[in-house]
Each structure stands twice: as C-alpha cells, then as structure tokens.
Design a protein around this motif. Structure first.
Motif, short mmCIF file in Angstrom:
data_model
loop_
_atom_site.label_atom_id
_atom_site.label_comp_id
_atom_site.label_asym_id
_atom_site.label_seq_id
_atom_site.Cartn_x
_atom_site.Cartn_y
_atom_site.Cartn_z
N ASN A 117 -26.79 0.70 26.33
CA ASN A 117 -25.91 0.55 26.43
C ASN A 117 -25.26 -1.04 24.77
OD1 ASN A 117 -25.48 0.67 28.90
ND2 ASN A 117 -23.85 0.67 29.16
N ALA A 118 -26.43 -1.73 24.48
CA ALA A 118 -26.37 -2.40 23.75
C ALA A 118 -26.57 -1.57 22.41
CB ALA A 118 -27.21 -3.30 23.90
N LEU A 119 -27.19 -0.07 22.78
CA LEU A 119 -27.31 -0.04 21.18
C LEU A 119 -26.18 1.24 21.14
CD1 LEU A 119 -30.63 1.19 21.44
CD2 LEU A 119 -29.97 -0.01 19.73
N ILE A 120 -25.93 2.04 21.57
CA ILE A 120 -24.34 1.96 21.69
C ILE A 120 -23.23 1.48 21.71
CG2 ILE A 120 -22.24 3.31 23.03
CD1 ILE A 120 -24.62 4.93 22.77
N CYS A 121 -23.07 0.35 22.06
CA CYS A 121 -21.87 -0.95 21.11
C CYS A 121 -22.29 -0.74 19.81
CB CYS A 121 -22.14 -2.15 21.77
SG CYS A 121 -20.83 -3.28 21.64
N GLY A 122 -23.55 -1.24 19.19
CA GLY A 122 -23.64 -1.10 18.01
C GLY A 122 -23.84 -0.09 16.96
N CYS A 123 -23.77 0.69 17.66
CA CYS A 123 -23.21 2.18 16.80
C CYS A 123 -21.47 2.73 15.94
CB CYS A 123 -23.29 3.52 17.74
SG CYS A 123 -25.56 4.50 18.06
N HIS A 124 -21.16 1.65 17.08
CA HIS A 124 -19.50 1.72 16.75
C HIS A 124 -18.83 0.79 15.74
CE1 HIS A 124 -19.34 3.35 21.22
NE2 HIS A 124 -18.11 3.92 20.90
N TYR A 125 -19.95 0.27 16.00
CA TYR A 125 -19.58 -0.80 14.55
C TYR A 125 -20.32 -0.54 13.59
CZ TYR A 125 -16.96 -3.23 18.07
OH TYR A 125 -15.78 -3.71 18.93
N ALA A 126 -21.21 0.60 12.60
CA ALA A 126 -21.64 0.71 12.14
C ALA A 126 -21.63 1.81 10.52
CB ALA A 126 -23.52 1.50 13.02
N SER A 127 -21.71 1.14 10.02
CA SER A 127 -20.82 2.39 9.13
C SER A 127 -22.10 3.07 7.85
CB SER A 127 -19.84 1.40 7.96
OG SER A 127 -20.30 0.62 7.78
N GLY A 128 -23.05 2.62 8.41
CA GLY A 128 -24.40 3.03 6.77
C GLY A 128 -24.12 5.07 6.84
N ASP A 129 -25.09 5.65 6.20
CA ASP A 129 -25.24 6.35 6.16
C ASP A 129 -26.93 6.83 6.72
OD1 ASP A 129 -23.56 7.30 3.72
OD2 ASP A 129 -24.77 5.70 2.88
#
Length: 313
Positions: free
Chosen positions: A76-88
């Motif tokens: 769940n924490a990783l999914i949350c982080g994915c929403h705010y990650a903008s990297g290539d």
C-alpha cells in the motif's frame, strides 16, 4: 537528463532511512545524465521516522515525504508513492540499508541497454530467518501457479520499472494491492539481476507471519479465479469418489449380507467432506468479502500530511 524516482516505504527506520537517502545521492551523483527524486512514505511508523523525513525534506527539495494516517503494509505504501513519482524510472527500495544501492546501475541496465520493462534484484542467499525463507518460497510457488510467472523469475524488495509500468500499476484503485501481480499484468518483459543482499546493521525486521499471510491472501484472491476453479474440481472429485464408494458399499452388502457397517470409515468420509465444504465456503466468503469492501470504495491509503508536494494530494 532522465529522472529516477526512488520510493521508500518507511516503518521503524528512524536510524537508517537517512543513510539510505544519502547513499542514493552518492550513487546517482556518479552519473551526470541522471537526476533523482525520493518519495518516502511513512507507513504510520511507531517511532520518530516522520521527524527524520521532515528534516530530510527541509534540507533537500528533491525529497517528498508522505505521512500515512494508518498502517496498510509495504505494498500500500509503495502504491501511494507511485502516485507521486514522476520519474522516467521508478525504483522500489527498502529503508533498512539491506538493498544494495551501489548496484543500481547494474539493476537498471536491462531497461536502459536491453529490451526489458522491469528489473528485479535476485538474491542467491537471503539474509533472513528460515521461516521467512519458507514463506517466500510458498508465495513464489503461489505466484507461479496463479500469475503464470516463470519459475526462474524471483521477486524481491529492490526493483526498477519504466514509467509506463508505474502508470499501469496506479490504475489499480481497489484495496489489497499485490505489486508482483500488477507488474506482470502490465508487461511480460521482466528480468532478474543477480546481486548480494546486505546484512541488516540497524534495527530488526518487521515483516512477520501475519503480514506475510496477508500478502499471500492478496495474491491468492486478487488476480485469479483459479482457487475457485480448483475448489470446483475438488467438489467434482469428491462427488465421483462418493458415488464410487456408494456403489461399492451396495455391491459389497449384497455379496456379504453379514458384514457390519463401518462406523470408522463413515466418520472419516464425513469429516473429509465436511472439511472440504467448509474450506470451499470460506474461500467463497473471502472473495465475497473482498468484493464487498471494494464496492464500498475502501481506500488503499489515507494521507495525513505531505512535504515538498505542491498540490498536496
């Protein structure tokens, strides 16, 4: 210049997470053609890890800190982080220094130099207890069966994926996420890179049997109906065996009228069939319960506050 997003789920790691971030800065600094951002997600940790994340975000604008209101687990924490990650490229890395961050470029090579979309560290020897190794083997066997994963492909806590895979991952909005299944649903171009896992130097592991079992249930019920199909097959087999046993009992009684009825064998059959019925009902109930929770729009995570995130989502 390409951007690498590092997502760090944080739990009981106030002594190590800042060291992980500093090593990330050093490793990315070796390649001037890459820049970085760090998305650190506090999974409602019982220690002062959020204070450390605030300090890191205050001195480094490339650090995004997210404080979750309740503990939902690593995925769940990783999914949350994915929403705010903008990297290539998006890198999953743990907060305890066990991931070999210095091997980052070897991990990324299949994506930058090859034709792969996801690259995962493969540890020949895991630095964890025998019980956790057994649990990992069980989860791996279940993934092989349910997800059609190759037996040679292993999942671990250190991995990197391309941006389009991350975008596909965050399309999943229901509770009970299982990242391995989401990755395999997005692409089949997944590979392993062999490296050595580091020994833990600070703190202790917190991924206990309860959390491992919850993750196993997510993989078992979220991405496949094979368990239900298996229960149907078991029901058919039991029905056929029951019919054969009934035919045998009638014929045997006609041939040998004086043979007494077998109480022990009858009880054994009843217990077996009763256990099978309860197991199948429990499995169906697990599916129905998860469907009910999903229909109620139960959130994957709840954010208390964020730092260095402009829109404050």
């Amino acid at each position: 210049m390409q951007l690498i997003s590092f997502i760090i789920p944080c739990y009981a790691s106030e002594g190590s997470v800042a060291l992980v971030m500093e090593e990330i800065r050093q490793v990315v600094g070796q390649r001037p053609d890459y820049d970085y951002e760090i998305v650190a997600v506090n999974d409602c940790s019982p220690d002062n890890v959020m204070s450390v994340l605030r300090q890191e975000a205050a001195k480094d604008p490339k650090v995004k800190a997210i404080d979750l209101a309740r503990n939902g687990g690593r995925h769940n924490a990783l999914i949350c982080g994915c929403h705010y990650a903008s990297g290539d490229y998006v890198v999953f890395i743990d907060d305890d220094q066990q991931c070999p961050t210095d091997q980052l470029w070897n991990l990324m090579a299949p994506l930058t130099e090859g034709n792969y979309d996801v690259s995962i560290a493969k540890y020949p020897k895991k630095t964890q207890s025998g019980l956790k190794n057994f649990g990992s083997q069980v989860n791996d066997a279940v993934a092989n069966w349910l997800l059609g994963k190759s037996k040679d492909l292993k999942f671990s806590n250190f991995s990197v994926m391309k941006k389009f895979v991350k975008e596909e991952v965050i399309r999943y909005t229901n509770p009970y996420p299982y990242l391995s299944g989401l990755m395999l649903r997005a692409t089949s171009r997944v590979t392993n890179v062999v490296m050595e896992e580091r020994e833990r130097t600070i703190g202790v592991g917190h991924y206990n049997f309860r959390k491992s079992f919850a993750l196993w249930m997510n993989s078992f019920t979220t991405f496949s109906v094979k368990p239900l199909q298996l229960s149907t097959k078991c029901g058919v087999v039991c029905a056929v065996l029951g019919l054969l046993m009934a035919c045998y009992t009638v014929i045997h009684k006609l041939m040998y009228p004086n043979v007494a009825a077998g109480y022990s064998s009858l009880m054994a059959v009843m217990l077996f069939l009763g256990g099978m019925i309860l197991f199948v009902l429990g499995l169906i109930g697990e599916y129905v319960g998860r469907i009910y929770i999903s229909l109620n729009n139960s959130p994957q995570y709840v954010i208390r506050e964020t730092f260095n995130i402009e829109d404050g989502r």
